[in-house]
Enzyme design. Structure first.
Site, PDB file in Angstrom:
ATOM      1  N   LYS A 232      -2.222  -7.996  -4.693  1.00  0.00           N
ATOM      2  CA  LYS A 232      -1.969  -8.484  -3.327  1.00  0.00           C
ATOM      3  C   LYS A 232      -3.214  -8.432  -2.445  1.00  0.00           C
ATOM      4  CE  LYS A 232       2.988  -8.261  -3.110  1.00  0.00           C
ATOM      5  NZ  LYS A 232       4.204  -7.619  -2.607  1.00  0.00           N
ATOM      6  N   ARG A 266       6.449  -3.325  -9.730  1.00  0.00           N
ATOM      7  CA  ARG A 266       6.444  -4.761 -10.024  1.00  0.00           C
ATOM      8  C   ARG A 266       4.998  -5.232 -10.196  1.00  0.00           C
ATOM      9  NH1 ARG A 266       6.043  -9.443  -7.131  1.00  0.00           N
ATOM     10  NH2 ARG A 266       7.319 -11.187  -7.844  1.00  0.00           N
TER      11      ARG A 266
HETATM   12  C1  8Y7 Z   1       7.387  -8.682  -3.941  1.00  0.00           C
HETATM   13  C2  8Y7 Z   1       8.515  -9.348  -4.436  1.00  0.00           C
HETATM   14  C3  8Y7 Z   1       6.867 -10.759  -4.209  1.00  0.00           C
HETATM   15  C4  8Y7 Z   1       7.500  -7.305  -3.670  1.00  0.00           C
HETATM   16  C5  8Y7 Z   1       9.793  -7.446  -4.419  1.00  0.00           C
HETATM   17  C6  8Y7 Z   1       3.567 -11.351  -4.856  1.00  0.00           C
HETATM   18  C7  8Y7 Z   1       9.053 -11.694  -5.056  1.00  0.00           C
HETATM   19  C8  8Y7 Z   1       4.369 -11.915  -3.779  1.00  0.00           C
HETATM   20  N1  8Y7 Z   1       6.356  -9.581  -3.819  1.00  0.00           N
HETATM   21  N2  8Y7 Z   1       9.703  -8.758  -4.681  1.00  0.00           N
HETATM   22  N3  8Y7 Z   1       8.176 -10.656  -4.586  1.00  0.00           N
HETATM   23  N4  8Y7 Z   1       8.721  -6.735  -3.940  1.00  0.00           N
HETATM   24  N5  8Y7 Z   1      10.943  -6.810  -4.642  1.00  0.00           N
HETATM   25  O1  8Y7 Z   1       2.330 -11.239  -4.607  1.00  0.00           O
HETATM   26  O2  8Y7 Z   1       6.590  -6.620  -3.203  1.00  0.00           O
HETATM   27  O3  8Y7 Z   1       4.030 -11.021  -5.950  1.00  0.00           O
HETATM   28  S1  8Y7 Z   1       6.034 -12.291  -4.224  1.00  0.00           S
END
Ligand code: 8Y7
Length: 288
Positions: A232, A266
């Site tokens: 990020k 994640r």
């Molecule tokens: C997150 C996310 C994204 C996060 C959860 C990226 C879909 C942006 N970020 N879902 N999603 N937590 N739960 O850079 O931080 O992956 S999208």
């Protein structure tokens, strides 16, 4: 004493709350994006095939959950229609479910997509809008799958313009309490919920690092925490690195998140994150 000066009270509190059992339960969620630029026609065989190869690789590398996303939620991203999102995500969900046992999460904020995902055997709904869109609570209430409720201030198109909080940790805690209440009113049991403070979603650089430092504050709601910092801009800005140069930053923040009690991390880089967590688990065995 030297020991006291290097080990702050916050460190001690965070580490003291973390048992080896907690660490052994840490799960790695692997990100599988099927957004327009990468997989514009989700049903197309070659794209499906390459997505499945990515899934296979993640499984070999020790992933615990695959998170499939058909809507870009990056700052400035445009909206996707229900139909397009279903076409991107559902064929892939079906293909994964027919080949592998690994749990699948569907990253969506749309009730119709949630409904399809549930019908085709998804194990989790990951909603960056925390089931606030129309119909979502009702759809999810009719199933028994897990739900990740993420905090976001504003909406993706504009959320990074001027995020402001009175007290970021407390504001996010209040949001979680309110969303948990809405779920419980609909009959969605608390045991099905996972909380995520939403790194980068309507947060300044300072906010993001404050959340990371105090992630364990959210443990007081007694639900598992999910943390996503992988590649990020909170890393890019601090380290002055392009998106493909953020592995060290991703692993360092994953490690802090686990130490602060996160249960699900994640990530894009599954193998490296699995290694990082293995180190933490091993160290914890000797940490009396
Ligand atoms: C997150 C996310 C994204 C996060 C959860 C990226 C879909 C942006 N970020 N879902 N999603 N937590 N739960 O850079 O931080 O992956 S999208």
């Amino acid at each position: 004493m030297i020991e006291n000066s290097i080990k702050t009270q916050a460190d001690q509190a965070a580490l003291a709350n973390l048992s080896i059992a907690d660490l052994n339960n840490v799960q790695v969620m692997g990100i599988l994006n099927v957004t327009p630029d990468s997989f514009s026609d989700g049903g197309n065989f070659s794209h499906l095939d390459s997505a499945l190869k990515q899934v296979e690789l993640m499984i070999e590398n020790g992933v615990n959950i695959i998170d499939i996303g058909g809507e870009s939620t990056r700052p400035g991203a445009v909206d996707v229609s229900d139909k397009d999102e279903i076409t991107r995500v559902i064929p892939l969900l079906k293909a994964i479910k027919s080949r592998f046992d690994t749990p699948v999460s569907i990253d969506t904020s749309k009730a119709v997509v949630m409904n399809e995902a549930i019908n085709y055997g998804a194990d989790m709904i990951n909603d960056v809008r925390a089931l606030q869109n129309k119909g979502c609570l009702d759809v999810v209430a009719q199933s028994d799958i897990l739900i990740c409720l993420m905090h976001m201030q504003g909406m993706p198109r504009t959320m990074q313009e001027n995020p402001q909080y009175e007290d970021i940790i407390n504001d996010i805690l209040q949001f979680f309490v309110q969303r948990i209440e809405c779920c419980e009113q609909k009959g969605i049991k608390k045991e099905r919920l996972i909380l995520d403070p939403g790194f980068g979603f309507g947060k300044t650089q300072k906010h993001n690092y404050q959340i990371l430092a105090q992630l364990s504050s959210f443990k007081k709601l007694n639900l598992p925490l999910l943390a996503g910092t992988s590649r990020k801009s909170m890393l890019g800005q601090l380290l002055n690195r392009d998106v493909d140069q953020r592995l060290a930053g991703s692993l360092a923040t994953a490690m802090v998140a686990v130490q602060q009690g996160a249960s699900i991390i994640r990530v894009h880089d599954v193998a490296e994150t699995v290694d990082t967590i293995k180190i933490l688990k091993t160290v914890a065995q000797y940490n009396q």
